[in-house]
Design a protein around this motif. Structure first.
Motif, PDB file in Angstrom:
ATOM      1  N   LEU A  10      43.981  35.047  44.620  1.00 58.19           N
ATOM      2  CA  LEU A  10      43.103  35.097  43.464  1.00 58.19           C
ATOM      3  C   LEU A  10      43.663  34.305  42.301  1.00 58.19           C
ATOM      4  O   LEU A  10      42.946  33.611  41.588  1.00 58.19           O
ATOM      5  CB  LEU A  10      42.908  36.546  43.021  1.00 58.19           C
ATOM      6  CG  LEU A  10      41.729  37.297  43.644  1.00 58.19           C
ATOM      7  CD1 LEU A  10      41.809  38.754  43.276  1.00 58.19           C
ATOM      8  CD2 LEU A  10      40.425  36.699  43.187  1.00 58.19           C
ATOM      9  N   MET A  11      44.978  34.379  42.119  1.00 60.44           N
ATOM     10  CA  MET A  11      45.576  33.686  40.990  1.00 60.44           C
ATOM     11  C   MET A  11      45.516  32.180  41.132  1.00 60.44           C
ATOM     12  O   MET A  11      45.689  31.440  40.166  1.00 60.44           O
ATOM     13  CB  MET A  11      47.020  34.152  40.789  1.00 60.44           C
ATOM     14  CG  MET A  11      47.096  35.594  40.296  1.00 60.44           C
ATOM     15  SD  MET A  11      48.767  36.161  39.984  1.00 60.44           S
ATOM     16  CE  MET A  11      49.197  35.140  38.574  1.00 60.44           C
ATOM     17  N   ALA A  12      45.210  31.706  42.348  1.00 53.23           N
ATOM     18  CA  ALA A  12      45.022  30.274  42.531  1.00 53.23           C
ATOM     19  C   ALA A  12      43.827  29.762  41.734  1.00 53.23           C
ATOM     20  O   ALA A  12      43.685  28.571  41.499  1.00 53.23           O
ATOM     21  CB  ALA A  12      44.821  29.947  44.013  1.00 53.23           C
ATOM     22  N   LEU A  13      42.944  30.683  41.319  1.00 51.84           N
ATOM     23  CA  LEU A  13      41.826  30.273  40.481  1.00 51.84           C
ATOM     24  C   LEU A  13      42.270  29.846  39.088  1.00 51.84           C
ATOM     25  O   LEU A  13      41.548  29.178  38.376  1.00 51.84           O
ATOM     26  CB  LEU A  13      40.819  31.419  40.354  1.00 51.84           C
ATOM     27  CG  LEU A  13      39.887  31.605  41.540  1.00 51.84           C
ATOM     28  CD1 LEU A  13      39.054  32.850  41.349  1.00 51.84           C
ATOM     29  CD2 LEU A  13      38.996  30.398  41.734  1.00 51.84           C
ATOM     30  N   GLY A  14      43.460  30.269  38.672  1.00 49.89           N
ATOM     31  CA  GLY A  14      43.966  29.865  37.374  1.00 49.89           C
ATOM     32  C   GLY A  14      43.530  30.795  36.265  1.00 49.89           C
ATOM     33  O   GLY A  14      42.721  31.671  36.445  1.00 49.89           O
ATOM     34  N   VAL A  15      44.078  30.600  35.073  1.00 47.17           N
ATOM     35  CA  VAL A  15      43.733  31.434  33.924  1.00 47.17           C
ATOM     36  C   VAL A  15      43.553  30.562  32.694  1.00 47.17           C
ATOM     37  O   VAL A  15      44.051  29.452  32.605  1.00 47.17           O
ATOM     38  CB  VAL A  15      44.838  32.481  33.627  1.00 47.17           C
ATOM     39  CG1 VAL A  15      44.978  33.443  34.785  1.00 47.17           C
ATOM     40  CG2 VAL A  15      46.175  31.824  33.332  1.00 47.17           C
ATOM     41  N   TRP A 331      36.936  42.039  49.112  1.00 46.89           N
ATOM     42  CA  TRP A 331      37.509  41.815  47.782  1.00 46.89           C
ATOM     43  C   TRP A 331      38.977  42.185  47.826  1.00 46.89           C
ATOM     44  O   TRP A 331      39.305  43.208  48.423  1.00 46.89           O
ATOM     45  CB  TRP A 331      36.790  42.658  46.727  1.00 46.89           C
ATOM     46  CG  TRP A 331      37.382  42.476  45.362  1.00 46.89           C
ATOM     47  CD1 TRP A 331      38.299  43.283  44.744  1.00 46.89           C
ATOM     48  CD2 TRP A 331      37.143  41.389  44.487  1.00 46.89           C
ATOM     49  NE1 TRP A 331      38.626  42.775  43.523  1.00 46.89           N
ATOM     50  CE2 TRP A 331      37.934  41.597  43.342  1.00 46.89           C
ATOM     51  CE3 TRP A 331      36.348  40.245  44.556  1.00 46.89           C
ATOM     52  CZ2 TRP A 331      37.944  40.721  42.274  1.00 46.89           C
ATOM     53  CZ3 TRP A 331      36.366  39.382  43.491  1.00 46.89           C
ATOM     54  CH2 TRP A 331      37.149  39.617  42.358  1.00 46.89           C
ATOM     55  N   PRO A 332      39.880  41.422  47.236  1.00 45.77           N
ATOM     56  CA  PRO A 332      39.658  40.151  46.556  1.00 45.77           C
ATOM     57  C   PRO A 332      39.295  39.019  47.524  1.00 45.77           C
ATOM     58  O   PRO A 332      39.476  39.143  48.726  1.00 45.77           O
ATOM     59  CB  PRO A 332      41.004  39.875  45.892  1.00 45.77           C
ATOM     60  CG  PRO A 332      41.723  41.175  45.871  1.00 45.77           C
ATOM     61  CD  PRO A 332      41.265  41.894  47.084  1.00 45.77           C
ATOM     62  N   LEU A 333      38.810  37.933  46.965  1.00 47.85           N
ATOM     63  CA  LEU A 333      38.494  36.746  47.742  1.00 47.85           C
ATOM     64  C   LEU A 333      39.749  35.933  48.015  1.00 47.85           C
ATOM     65  O   LEU A 333      40.758  36.087  47.334  1.00 47.85           O
ATOM     66  CB  LEU A 333      37.518  35.857  46.963  1.00 47.85           C
ATOM     67  CG  LEU A 333      36.210  36.481  46.487  1.00 47.85           C
ATOM     68  CD1 LEU A 333      35.460  35.479  45.622  1.00 47.85           C
ATOM     69  CD2 LEU A 333      35.371  36.910  47.668  1.00 47.85           C
ATOM     70  N   LEU A 338      38.177  29.357  49.180  1.00 55.82           N
ATOM     71  CA  LEU A 338      36.842  29.190  48.615  1.00 55.82           C
ATOM     72  C   LEU A 338      36.709  27.828  47.940  1.00 55.82           C
ATOM     73  O   LEU A 338      35.733  27.098  48.149  1.00 55.82           O
ATOM     74  CB  LEU A 338      36.588  30.325  47.624  1.00 55.82           C
ATOM     75  CG  LEU A 338      35.219  30.465  46.966  1.00 55.82           C
ATOM     76  CD1 LEU A 338      35.015  31.899  46.490  1.00 55.82           C
ATOM     77  CD2 LEU A 338      35.048  29.522  45.772  1.00 55.82           C
ATOM     78  N   LYS A 339      37.708  27.458  47.157  1.00 54.03           N
ATOM     79  CA  LYS A 339      37.648  26.183  46.455  1.00 54.03           C
ATOM     80  C   LYS A 339      37.755  25.009  47.420  1.00 54.03           C
ATOM     81  O   LYS A 339      37.144  23.958  47.200  1.00 54.03           O
ATOM     82  CB  LYS A 339      38.748  26.122  45.397  1.00 54.03           C
ATOM     83  CG  LYS A 339      38.515  27.107  44.250  1.00 54.03           C
ATOM     84  CD  LYS A 339      39.594  27.043  43.208  1.00 54.03           C
ATOM     85  CE  LYS A 339      39.455  25.806  42.352  1.00 54.03           C
ATOM     86  NZ  LYS A 339      40.431  25.799  41.227  1.00 54.03           N
ATOM     87  N   ASN A 340      38.505  25.189  48.510  1.00 54.21           N
ATOM     88  CA  ASN A 340      38.562  24.132  49.526  1.00 54.21           C
ATOM     89  C   ASN A 340      37.188  23.887  50.141  1.00 54.21           C
ATOM     90  O   ASN A 340      36.790  22.738  50.375  1.00 54.21           O
ATOM     91  CB  ASN A 340      39.566  24.501  50.623  1.00 54.21           C
ATOM     92  CG  ASN A 340      40.999  24.322  50.185  1.00 54.21           C
ATOM     93  OD1 ASN A 340      41.283  23.569  49.251  1.00 54.21           O
ATOM     94  ND2 ASN A 340      41.914  25.022  50.837  1.00 54.21           N
ATOM     95  N   GLN A 367      35.686  36.200  56.479  1.00 55.70           N
ATOM     96  CA  GLN A 367      35.089  37.215  55.625  1.00 55.70           C
ATOM     97  C   GLN A 367      35.510  37.071  54.171  1.00 55.70           C
ATOM     98  O   GLN A 367      34.772  37.475  53.268  1.00 55.70           O
ATOM     99  CB  GLN A 367      35.454  38.607  56.152  1.00 55.70           C
ATOM    100  CG  GLN A 367      34.802  38.924  57.491  1.00 55.70           C
ATOM    101  CD  GLN A 367      35.265  40.231  58.083  1.00 55.70           C
ATOM    102  OE1 GLN A 367      36.435  40.594  57.964  1.00 55.70           O
ATOM    103  NE2 GLN A 367      34.359  40.944  58.736  1.00 55.70           N
ATOM    104  N   ASN A 368      36.654  36.475  53.925  1.00 56.67           N
ATOM    105  CA  ASN A 368      37.163  36.334  52.561  1.00 56.67           C
ATOM    106  C   ASN A 368      36.566  35.161  51.793  1.00 56.67           C
ATOM    107  O   ASN A 368      36.930  34.935  50.637  1.00 56.67           O
ATOM    108  CB  ASN A 368      38.697  36.196  52.588  1.00 56.67           C
ATOM    109  CG  ASN A 368      39.365  37.528  52.860  1.00 56.67           C
ATOM    110  OD1 ASN A 368      38.905  38.561  52.422  1.00 56.67           O
ATOM    111  ND2 ASN A 368      40.457  37.492  53.598  1.00 56.67           N
ATOM    112  N   VAL A 369      35.654  34.415  52.423  1.00 53.19           N
ATOM    113  CA  VAL A 369      35.024  33.288  51.725  1.00 53.19           C
ATOM    114  C   VAL A 369      33.504  33.389  51.812  1.00 53.19           C
ATOM    115  O   VAL A 369      32.797  32.388  51.696  1.00 53.19           O
ATOM    116  CB  VAL A 369      35.514  31.929  52.283  1.00 53.19           C
ATOM    117  CG1 VAL A 369      36.969  31.691  51.893  1.00 53.19           C
ATOM    118  CG2 VAL A 369      35.356  31.841  53.798  1.00 53.19           C
TER     119      VAL A 369
END
Length: 390
Positions: A10-15, A331-333, A338-340, A367-369
């Motif tokens: 999840l933290m790969a999404l950034g902040v 959840w979490p994803l 997902l971004k790939n 299932q996670n995407v």
């Protein structure tokens, strides 16, 4: 919610960061002043002309899968499940099934209610709170389910309504003549009043949490909601279940029959109807991407999610055995994956085949995407429908 520990993903999404503020009761939001003085938001990847095609096609693929899964679940209950006839008929006629008796069926119903009360209090609310209290503020926010849409409190309160519906034997808040509520009212009125009161207390405590939850994890209203859920779970497990399980089969049969016909079936029918509408809204978005069509799809997502959350008191049978819970609600994803997919358009990575095995990493990766939360990310940003202009 099929929850897996994937905070790193999840933290790969950034902040990104904004200033924090004080709640009305004087407590700070999820990042107290004097700690790091920031509030955490999700990755700022936006829809643009360069990615809108993959973005909306990804949404279409996820919406298709949600519709298919909802339909599979509904059909298993009302048409056929594993070539043994409708699962509804199996549950209403338990002799020779895993439940064996109406006592076994009512035990399953009450345990399902207790399980979701416990999950809301200790996992959905409790895990973010535990991380916050450990000063792991970023991880705390990422652990909050439905934080892209700021929809968490509605999710959790709808979970409590799923308990209310199972207790009442209806979906509209009234109490059926053949229901757990009616049985207790007749045989143990004090326990009936206690359980009814605790269902209402849990619902109201969740609705009274400072909103959005992802921005107020440290608020005192959170612990009040946890305590209300814990009280409800304890009463269901330690008081209601023994009374009902000890009931006469002739008294329990009509409770089971009405529960299936008046709660489970209508909830799953509504799940299909709302997901078909969501699918249509997402296809309209893909055909004409705009801020307006994003808003329509986001609203349809909110509508489609409601019956799912109101089904979580009965996550047994086909929804569990066929892997439909994690298909629709992981959840979490896996945010990096997902971004790939957003970048490469390899939508086949959302699919899996064969018998469901919760330990199969290939199935888990698919299932996670997909599911509600992937679509949530695609449709919402900072609690609002995404913006797009050509």
């Amino acid at each position: 919610m099929n929850k897996k520990v994937m905070i790193g993903a999840l933290m790969a999404l950034g902040v990104c960061f904004t200033s924090c503020s004080k709640d009305d009761d004087g407590s700070s939001n999820e990042i107290p002043e004097g700690t790091s003085n920031v509030s955490i938001n999700e990755d700022d990847t936006q829809v643009s002309a360069s990615n809108v095609t993959n973005w909306t096609q990804y949404a279409v693929q996820v919406a298709n899968l949600l519709t298919n899964d909802a339909t599979t679940l509904r059909n298993a209950w009302i048409l056929d499940y594993k070539n043994k006839g409708p699962y509804a008929e199996q549950f209403m006629n338990p002799e020779g099934t895993e439940f064996k008796s109406y006592s076994g069926c009512v035990q399953q119903i009450i345990e399902g209610c207790a399980d979701i009360a416990n999950e809301v209090g200790t996992a959905k609310i409790g895990e973010p709170r535990d991380l916050w209290e450990a000063k792991k503020y970023t991880e705390a926010v990422y652990a909050v389910e439905s934080w892209y849409s700021y929809h968490s409190i509605d999710d959790y309160s709808n979970n409590i309504l799923s308990i209310r519906n199972a207790f009442n034997g209806t979906c509209n808040g009234s109490e059926a003549a053949n229901s757990i509520a009616a049985y207790l009212k007749k045989n143990n009125n004090a326990l009936y009043e206690q359980t009814k009161s605790e269902i209402n207390a849990a619902y109201n405590a969740i609705k009274s949490m400072a909103a959005p939850f992802r921005s107020h994890i440290g608020n005192s209203s959170v612990t009040k909601a946890q305590e209300a859920c814990a009280a409800l779970e304890s009463t269901l497990t330690n008081k209601v279940k023994p009374v009902l399980v000890g009931g006469a089969e002739a008294d329990l049969k009509p409770i089971i029959v009405d529960y299936v016909n008046n709660v489970v079936k209508p909830t799953y029918e509504l799940l299909v109807t709302r997901n078909v509408a969501l699918n249509s809204a997402v296809r309209a978005l893909a055909n004409n991407p705009s801020t307006s069509t994003f808003a329509s799809a986001a609203n349809a997502w909110m509508e489609a999610r409601e019956p799912w959350e109101m089904s979580e008191a009965f996550l047994f049978g086909p929804v569990a055995d066929l892997g439909l819970d994690p298909n629709m609600d992981s959840w979490p994803l896996d945010a990096a994956a997902l971004k790939n997919i957003l970048n490469n358009g390899k939508f086949e990575e959302l699919e899996w085949e064969g018998e469901f095995d919760e330990d199969d990493e290939t199935i888990g990766a698919a299932q996670n995407v997909r599911g509600f939360h992937t679509l949530e990310f695609l449709l919402f940003y900072m609690g609002q429908p995404r913006q797009y202009s050509k």
